[in-house]
Scaffold this active site. Structure first.
Site, PDB file in Angstrom:
ATOM      1  N   LYS A 137      59.198 -30.478  22.267  1.00 48.83           N
ATOM      2  CA  LYS A 137      58.973 -31.896  21.778  1.00 48.83           C
ATOM      3  C   LYS A 137      60.336 -32.908  20.889  1.00 48.83           C
ATOM      4  O   LYS A 137      60.478 -31.854  19.727  1.00 48.83           O
ATOM      5  CB  LYS A 137      57.715 -31.912  20.338  1.00 48.83           C
ATOM      6  CG  LYS A 137      56.828 -33.432  20.286  1.00 48.83           C
ATOM      7  CD  LYS A 137      55.995 -33.539  19.069  1.00 48.83           C
ATOM      8  CE  LYS A 137      57.331 -34.360  17.485  1.00 48.83           C
ATOM      9  NZ  LYS A 137      58.417 -35.404  18.776  1.00 48.83           N
ATOM     10  N   GLY A 166      63.584 -31.195  10.246  1.00 42.94           N
ATOM     11  CA  GLY A 166      63.247 -32.155   9.681  1.00 42.94           C
ATOM     12  C   GLY A 166      63.220 -32.246   7.951  1.00 42.94           C
ATOM     13  O   GLY A 166      63.962 -31.200   7.808  1.00 42.94           O
ATOM     14  N   ILE A 185      10.173 -32.718  44.519  1.00 45.70           N
ATOM     15  CA  ILE A 185       9.045 -32.070  43.630  1.00 45.70           C
ATOM     16  C   ILE A 185       7.889 -32.666  43.601  1.00 45.70           C
ATOM     17  O   ILE A 185       7.790 -33.239  43.130  1.00 45.70           O
ATOM     18  CB  ILE A 185       9.159 -31.265  42.489  1.00 45.70           C
ATOM     19  CG1 ILE A 185      10.926 -30.567  42.926  1.00 45.70           C
ATOM     20  CG2 ILE A 185       8.627 -29.822  41.838  1.00 45.70           C
ATOM     21  CD1 ILE A 185      11.078 -29.166  43.556  1.00 45.70           C
ATOM     22  N   HIS A 228      20.876 -34.810  34.532  1.00 46.70           N
ATOM     23  CA  HIS A 228      21.124 -35.982  35.628  1.00 46.70           C
ATOM     24  C   HIS A 228      22.861 -36.252  35.252  1.00 46.70           C
ATOM     25  O   HIS A 228      22.715 -36.785  33.767  1.00 46.70           O
ATOM     26  CB  HIS A 228      19.973 -37.189  35.420  1.00 46.70           C
ATOM     27  CG  HIS A 228      20.816 -38.225  36.529  1.00 46.70           C
ATOM     28  ND1 HIS A 228      20.432 -37.984  38.232  1.00 46.70           N
ATOM     29  CD2 HIS A 228      21.063 -39.134  36.012  1.00 46.70           C
ATOM     30  CE1 HIS A 228      20.423 -39.143  38.267  1.00 46.70           C
ATOM     31  NE2 HIS A 228      21.275 -39.704  37.442  1.00 46.70           N
ATOM     32  N   LYS A 268      65.177 -47.409   5.450  1.00 48.88           N
ATOM     33  CA  LYS A 268      65.260 -47.028   4.062  1.00 48.88           C
ATOM     34  C   LYS A 268      67.264 -47.266   3.137  1.00 48.88           C
ATOM     35  O   LYS A 268      67.217 -46.689   2.264  1.00 48.88           O
ATOM     36  CB  LYS A 268      65.207 -45.409   4.459  1.00 48.88           C
ATOM     37  CG  LYS A 268      65.228 -44.546   3.424  1.00 48.88           C
ATOM     38  CD  LYS A 268      64.759 -42.767   3.914  1.00 48.88           C
ATOM     39  CE  LYS A 268      63.440 -42.512   4.550  1.00 48.88           C
ATOM     40  NZ  LYS A 268      63.194 -41.623   4.853  1.00 48.88           N
ATOM     41  N   ASP A 277      14.328 -40.809  37.738  1.00 47.15           N
ATOM     42  CA  ASP A 277      14.984 -40.693  37.042  1.00 47.15           C
ATOM     43  C   ASP A 277      14.436 -41.475  35.749  1.00 47.15           C
ATOM     44  O   ASP A 277      15.922 -42.322  35.584  1.00 47.15           O
ATOM     45  CB  ASP A 277      16.614 -41.213  37.416  1.00 47.15           C
ATOM     46  CG  ASP A 277      16.688 -40.367  38.848  1.00 47.15           C
ATOM     47  OD1 ASP A 277      16.746 -38.923  38.252  1.00 47.15           O
ATOM     48  OD2 ASP A 277      17.788 -40.343  39.130  1.00 47.15           O
ATOM     49  N   GLY A 291      52.405 -36.054  14.653  1.00 45.69           N
ATOM     50  CA  GLY A 291      50.626 -35.846  13.528  1.00 45.69           C
ATOM     51  C   GLY A 291      50.154 -35.346  15.011  1.00 45.69           C
ATOM     52  O   GLY A 291      49.221 -34.951  14.258  1.00 45.69           O
ATOM     53  N   GLN A 345      60.310 -38.133  18.076  1.00 47.08           N
ATOM     54  CA  GLN A 345      59.227 -39.989  19.479  1.00 47.08           C
ATOM     55  C   GLN A 345      60.365 -40.432  19.239  1.00 47.08           C
ATOM     56  O   GLN A 345      60.254 -41.314  20.374  1.00 47.08           O
ATOM     57  CB  GLN A 345      58.580 -40.114  17.911  1.00 47.08           C
ATOM     58  CG  GLN A 345      57.196 -41.234  19.156  1.00 47.08           C
ATOM     59  CD  GLN A 345      56.055 -41.301  18.001  1.00 47.08           C
ATOM     60  OE1 GLN A 345      55.873 -40.495  16.955  1.00 47.08           O
ATOM     61  NE2 GLN A 345      55.346 -42.847  18.278  1.00 47.08           N
ATOM     62  N   CYS A 361      73.166 -33.325   9.607  1.00 46.36           N
ATOM     63  CA  CYS A 361      72.176 -32.601   8.538  1.00 46.36           C
ATOM     64  C   CYS A 361      73.587 -32.005   7.416  1.00 46.36           C
ATOM     65  O   CYS A 361      73.100 -32.282   6.708  1.00 46.36           O
ATOM     66  CB  CYS A 361      72.513 -31.527   9.531  1.00 46.36           C
ATOM     67  SG  CYS A 361      73.346 -30.406  10.232  1.00 46.36           S
TER      68      CYS A 361
END
Length: 801
Positions: A621, A674, A115, A131, A781, A167, A655, A624, A731
């Site tokens: 899920k 849980g 151009i 760009h 724990k 550019d 999380g 972990q 449980c």
């Protein structure tokens, strides 16, 4: 101002140009082309700016550019100039046509033409250009390619003011994103540079209209300029590391395509990824210039860097344009021609009409007609796939199917094989972590399982899963990101709404579940061993309970599949008494399941078996700290024949992955076991998001009361079982024992005697009674509880004295 080719594999709904007039709106000239230019045009119109002229390229093979099509439809003046200048001078007729529209700002979303500067500087506000890099880095026409070739961790886009440099003009605004490990040019463009580029151009124009647009000079520090990447300079140089080779291949994927010479012909590589697992077995393939032969494996073509590390490419393209899966290199060309049924002939006829509509410049579509050699572009691939889906009963092709069968005859053969299910992979591709343990070879998948495939997490992240017996790392497991969760949910939704699972009758669903139960039973020793390694479960108990009850659960619910019924209720008040109401029980859709770590496989079975029996699809899920039996379950579900997308397993954190599942608008029900605190958060998220149904099994303290008229020895045995079964990770464990005072001391004495007889140790030792606690945090724990209890008892004794 020259800007190189962009891929066009992205579709958006295109709003019409309303030509509305508002305060602080501009008269614009759009100079450029492509689907990206079309989208920028449409969005600027929607925002109320007036496009007074569109300057684009001439029609190619009788087909107008998408930008021209959209503007002509709106009645916007369109000018199609093959060039703007000759021998460095602006063509007078072109300049006059441009000035006639009276633009206040030139917008260049994507332009391959030079151009002239008198056009660039002509409007009141000058010209702005898009760009696809974070300037001043990667100036030039192949910015996206070089972002990946150089291994940049960040990619981005710039909108800048045009000047007489290449550019180098002042920056108006910039946006950035992370580069994913396996991003290609197409992937990066479609995910970020295309959608965010449209937004950035619209925002930039509005900033100019409001008089708030900055002009930030580009620094020279960090500036780079790279040449245009063409086929001739995309050849692979093999004496480099695996990562550099990977970046070179993906930096040319799809355009122009990194290539090498194999058996005397040019072969282009697509779909590169770094190989993180051990190299699978395969057949050697000599590659010109490579010091070590490649390996054609069932997963793809494995290539080696000079650092001893490896990468894998999924697809190969030959000089004639034919593309094949790399795993089929040695069997390419062996596929026989299939005869079409009457129904398939109708489908082929519909597809021929679609081809003719896209290739409008081709008089007759023949068997030998090549899609791309006839003028089709990458955006036509998207159109072809979508039109076939809409007009051929929801038949879902992938873009790769078009690239792999470019001639009409070959394409029809591929479609027919897909209709018949013949193109499905015979064998699931699994990268295992293998261990010699418990007198067997245990093979454990470690990647996310999404849409019927094992795949790394989107961002490549992993975490260590630990053997609680000795604290050693079993393997690295993919750590699912938000993107992975969304992919899994989308796969489950698609499987439910469009896939084979949603159309399957209940009896066939039950057959698959019975088959899965059989496979669980056939692999019970391996599953029990994995459970012992990953959770510390005593092998003998895992074999009987963790795995045994899982098998029984699937068999039980398999029998329910064709027995789920509704009911009818007469309406007595109606006259005549011929009316009734009825209930029909239907599957909900996509269900999310979040399970704990104490019975990894059994909790999976309890929740998922009922879910599948009812006809739902699921995203699960695992905890972990215990993901491995869930991933092995995914492998077995595929072998059982469950369609892709029905079962998805995403290991990772609560999380991140768990929270996203509870918030996801396409999840219809969530099941969670849980803690009470997390259960509250999940219930809140489920309510706020889309009022999804929710089932919660939360914490509690089960009491066991022993009176003085009991059979004491039996009470001791039952009490110990209630406390120590499955290491107390149960449980329904007796968290509190109440013993009548008159037998308290004797009861405690007997308990201590029995405990001394228990063997604590390796869960794979058949004589072990009590294995290691599930994970370090849980052990700590329990020790804290013991210490606090001893301190409390000591304090009370002192107070009594």
């Amino acid at each position: 101002l020259l800007w190189g080719s962009l891929p066009g594999l992205h579709t958006h709904t295109m709003p019409s140009c309303p030509h509305a007039y508002f305060k602080n709106k501009l008269k614009l000239a759009l100079i450029g082309q492509s689907l990206f230019g079309q989208e920028v045009y449409s969005h600027l119109c929607k925002e109320g700016h007036r496009v007074v002229g569109v300057f684009t390229v001439p029609d190619k093979d009788g087909k107008a550019d998408p930008l021209a099509l959209a503007a002509e439809k709106d009645g916007t003046p369109v000018f199609k100039f093959p060039r703007w200048r000759v021998k460095g001078k602006t063509i007078k007729e072109v300049a006059e046509a441009y000035k006639s529209v009276g633009a206040e700002l030139n917008v260049l979303p994507f332009c391959t033409q030079f151009i002239p500067m008198d056009v660039i500087d002509s409007p009141k506000h000058g010209s702005i250009i898009y760009h696809p890099s974070i300037l001043p880095r990667h100036r030039g026409a192949s910015a996206i390619n070089w972002t990946l070739i150089m291994g940049d961790k960040k990619a981005g886009l710039s909108v800048f003011w045009a000047d007489d440099g290449l550019d180098t003009g002042p920056i108006l605004l910039q946006r950035s994103c992370d580069v994913e490990p396996n991003d290609t040019v197409d992937a990066l463009y479609n995910r970020f540079l295309f959608p965010e580029g449209i937004k950035a151009m619209v925002e930039a124009v509005q900033l100019i209209a409001d008089g708030k647009a900055p002009r930030i000079p580009q620094p020279e520090e960090g500036a780079t300029y790279e040449g245009i990447q063409k086929k001739e300079n995309a050849e692979i140089s093999w004496d480099q590391s695996a990562e550099v080779l990977h970046n070179w291949i993906r930096g040319h994927d799809k355009v122009p395509g990194a290539w090498t010479e194999i058996n005397g012909q040019m072969v282009t590589f697509y779909g590169s990824s770094l190989l993180k697992s051990s190299v699978p077995p395969g057949e050697p393939l000599e590659i010109k210039g490579a010091k070590k032969p490649g390996l054609v494996t069932k997963n793809g073509l494995v290539l080696f860097g000079n650092d001893g590390k490896a990468l894998m490419v999924r697809n190969l393209q030959f000089e004639d344009g034919r593309m094949i899966p790399a795993s089929q290199y040695f069997s390419a060309g062996e596929t026989s021609v299939v005869e079409l049924t009457a129904e398939e002939v109708k489908v082929a006829g519909t597809i021929k009409v679609i081809w003719a509509g896209i290739l409008s410049n081709v008089p007759v579509i023949e068997d030998s007609t090549d899609f791309f050699k006839s003028g089709a572009s990458s955006m036509d691939v998207v159109r072809l796939v979508e039109e076939i889906r809409q007009r051929c009963g929801g038949l879902q092709l992938q873009n790769e199917d078009v690239y792999m069968a470019t001639k009409f005859e070959d394409f029809i053969q591929k479609v027919v094989r897909k209709l018949r299910g013949e193109d499905q992979e015979v064998e699931l591709v699994v990268d295992y972590v293998s261990k010699e343990v418990n007198e067997m070879t245990v093979k454990m998948p470690y990647q996310c399982f999404i849409n019927g495939q094992f795949t790394d997490a989107n961002d490549g992240k992993t975490y260590d899963t630990i053997n609680p017996t000795d604290g050693s790392t079993i393997c690295k497991v993919s750590y699912a990101s938000l993107v992975d969760v969304d992919k899994a949910v989308a796969a489950a939704k698609d499987a439910f709404e469009k896939g084979e699972w949603g159309r399957m009758n209940a009896r066939e669903r039950g057959r698959l579940m019975y088959r899965l139960a059989d496979l669980l039973e056939e692999n019970q020793e391996e599953l029990a061993t994995i459970e012992a390694l990953d959770s510390g479960a005593v092998y003998t108990l895992a074999l009987k309970t963790h795995i045994g009850m899982s098998v029984q659960t699937f068999r039980y619910f398999a029998g329910w599949c064709d027995k789920i019924q509704g009911s009818t209720i007469p309406i007595n008040q109606a006259r005549p008494n011929r009316n009734l109401t009825f209930t029909k029980k239907e599957p909900l859709g996509v269900c999310a399941i979040i399970i704990p770590w104490n019975y990894p496989l059994m909790m999976l079975a309890w929740k998922s078996a009922a879910c599948l029996a009812a006809g739902n699809t699921l995203v699960l899920k695992p905890a972990q700290v215990t993901p491995l039996t869930a991933l092995k379950f995914a492998e077995l579900s595929s072998k059982a024949g469950f369609p892709k997308g029905v079962i998805n397993i995403i290991p990772g954190s609560g999380g991140v992955a768990g929270q996203r599942l509870s918030e996801h608008p396409h999840i219809r029900k969530l099941g969670f076991t849980g803690s009470t605190a997390i259960g509250k958060q999940i219930m809140k998220s489920c309510a706020v998001s889309n009022l999804k149904k929710v089932s919660l099994e939360l914490g509690g303290k089960s009491p066991l009361i022993i009176f003085n008229d009991c059979e004491l020895d039996k009470a001791v045995r039952m009490g110990m079982g209630a406390v120590f079964f499955n290491k107390g990770e149960n449980c329904i464990a007796a968290g509190r024992l109440f013993v009548e005072e008159s037998i308290h001391d004797e009861f405690v004495t007997k308990v201590v005697e029995e405990i001394k007889k228990m063997k604590i140790g390796d869960p794979l030792d058949r004589s072990t009674d009590h294995g290691p606690q599930n994970h370090q945090a849980h052990l700590e724990k329990l020790l804290q509880y013991c210490e606090s209890t001893i301190k409390k008892d000591t304090f009370e004794e002192k107070m009594e004295i």
